[in-house]
Design a protein around this motif. Structure first.
Motif, PDB file in Angstrom:
ATOM      1  N   LEU A   1     -21.312 -48.484  20.866  1.00  0.00           N
ATOM      2  CA  LEU A   1     -22.412 -48.128  19.989  1.00  0.00           C
ATOM      3  C   LEU A   1     -23.712 -48.741  20.543  1.00  0.00           C
ATOM      4  CD1 LEU A   1     -20.766 -49.103  16.671  1.00  0.00           C
ATOM      5  CD2 LEU A   1     -21.360 -46.932  17.304  1.00  0.00           C
TER       6      LEU A   1
ATOM      7  N   GLU B   1     -19.835 -40.673  18.569  1.00  0.00           N
ATOM      8  CA  GLU B   1     -21.140 -40.742  18.148  1.00  0.00           C
ATOM      9  C   GLU B   1     -22.170 -39.487  18.692  1.00  0.00           C
ATOM     10  OE1 GLU B   1     -22.176 -42.766  15.756  1.00  0.00           O
ATOM     11  OE2 GLU B   1     -20.339 -43.705  15.565  1.00  0.00           O
TER      12      GLU B   1
ATOM     13  N   ARG C   1     -21.052 -36.586  16.873  1.00  0.00           N
ATOM     14  CA  ARG C   1     -21.310 -36.623  15.407  1.00  0.00           C
ATOM     15  C   ARG C   1     -22.821 -35.935  15.306  1.00  0.00           C
ATOM     16  NH1 ARG C   1     -22.032 -40.903  11.045  1.00  0.00           N
ATOM     17  NH2 ARG C   1     -21.565 -42.556  12.682  1.00  0.00           N
TER      18      ARG C   1
END
Length: 285
Positions: free
Chosen positions: A206, A264, A267
């Motif tokens: 992240l 991510e 996503r």
């Protein structure tokens, strides 16, 4: 508020129609007795929970014949309360229904020791005639397969033949074991590992420095694009087949860096394509 009443002959596809409506966001109730339908229809207008804004109920011939005859009056009463009501009636030729029951070995709800299947179907037609007469939509499924029926229901009741699948993306670490109940699993341990960079080791996928490190690798970009292209190609076919929930797991060694980054990145790709996406990073606190 919208209420869709799904009825029809046993074996004509009522359960398929109800499941399709449920996948489209309807609150679905199968085989609701008609004496309960009145309270439901009149109570929908006062419901504050949005989950009931689109409700579908299945009604079959096991209801009291007098209650079946009173269905038109019930619909009028609900409409007077501001509830939008639609009746969908599914039918099929008798020989087709007999063949379907023979293939599935299911028992017709109206068969008795003294009443064979053909007579049970005939009686069911008579009992359901009041509903057929007031139906807004009639669908003959004699020559229709399951996939075609789903499409008909989507088009006729939702105006959309191609609803988007909901996708669960999950990152994980192989050293902690494989995830359960996964439709697709990708192993990305072949990609460059930020774990071996001292300044990146304590971070996760992240963190911006980890993202920049991974995106500097052509192999990482190729893996991301290949996974996205695979699902762009095949998800529409899964949707056509009635699959509206897919779980995709992406694993690296520890589940901290590479798998988290790719989840991510995917996503964003799936959300831009109009899918509902849920994300779980199994190994992150």
């Amino acid at each position: 508020m919208r209420l869709v009443i799904v009825s029809g002959l046993s074996g004509s596809g009522k359960s398929v129609a109800l499941r399709t409506l449920e996948d489209l966001g309807f609150y679905s109730i199968d085989n609701l007795p008609l004496f309960l339908l009145k309270d439901l229809a009149l109570g929908l207008k006062d419901a504050v929970d949005e989950v009931f804004s689109n409700t579908a109920v299945g009604v079959d011939a096991r209801s009291n014949p007098e209650e079946l005859k009173n269905l038109p009056d019930l619909i009028l009463a609900a409409q007077a309360r501001g509830v939008e009501c639609q009746v969908v009636f599914l039918d099929a030729h008798t020989d087709t229904l007999i063949r379907r029951f023979s293939e599935t070995r299911r028992r017709h709800p109206l068969t008795r020791q003294e009443r064979p299947l053909a007579e049970a179907i005939k009686l069911e037609r008579q009992l359901l005639e009041p509903i057929r007469q007031v139906a807004d939509i009639r669908i003959d499924t004699t020559l229709t397969n399951v996939h075609e029926l789903r499409d008909l229901v989507r088009v006729r009741l939702a105006g959309d033949a191609s609803p988007k699948a909901s996708i669960l993306l999950q990152s994980f670490g192989f050293k902690h074991g494989l995830p359960q109940d996964t439709d697709f699993l990708f192993d990305v341990r072949c990609l460059p590992n930020p774990h071996w960079q001292s300044e990146l080791k304590p971070l996760t996928g992240l963190a911006r420095p980890v993202v920049e490190f991974l995106e500097s690798s052509p192999d990482v970009i190729a893996m991301r694009n290949d996974i996205a292209a695979y699902f762009d190609r095949w998800i529409p076919l899964f949707e056509t087949d009635g699959r509206f929930y897919l779980t995709i797991a992406i694993g690296c060694t520890g589940g901290q860096h590479r798998s988290v980054y790719l989840v991510e990145a995917l996503r964003g790709h799936f959300e831009r394509s109009g899918h509902k996406v849920m994300v779980r990073h199994r190994e992150l606190p």
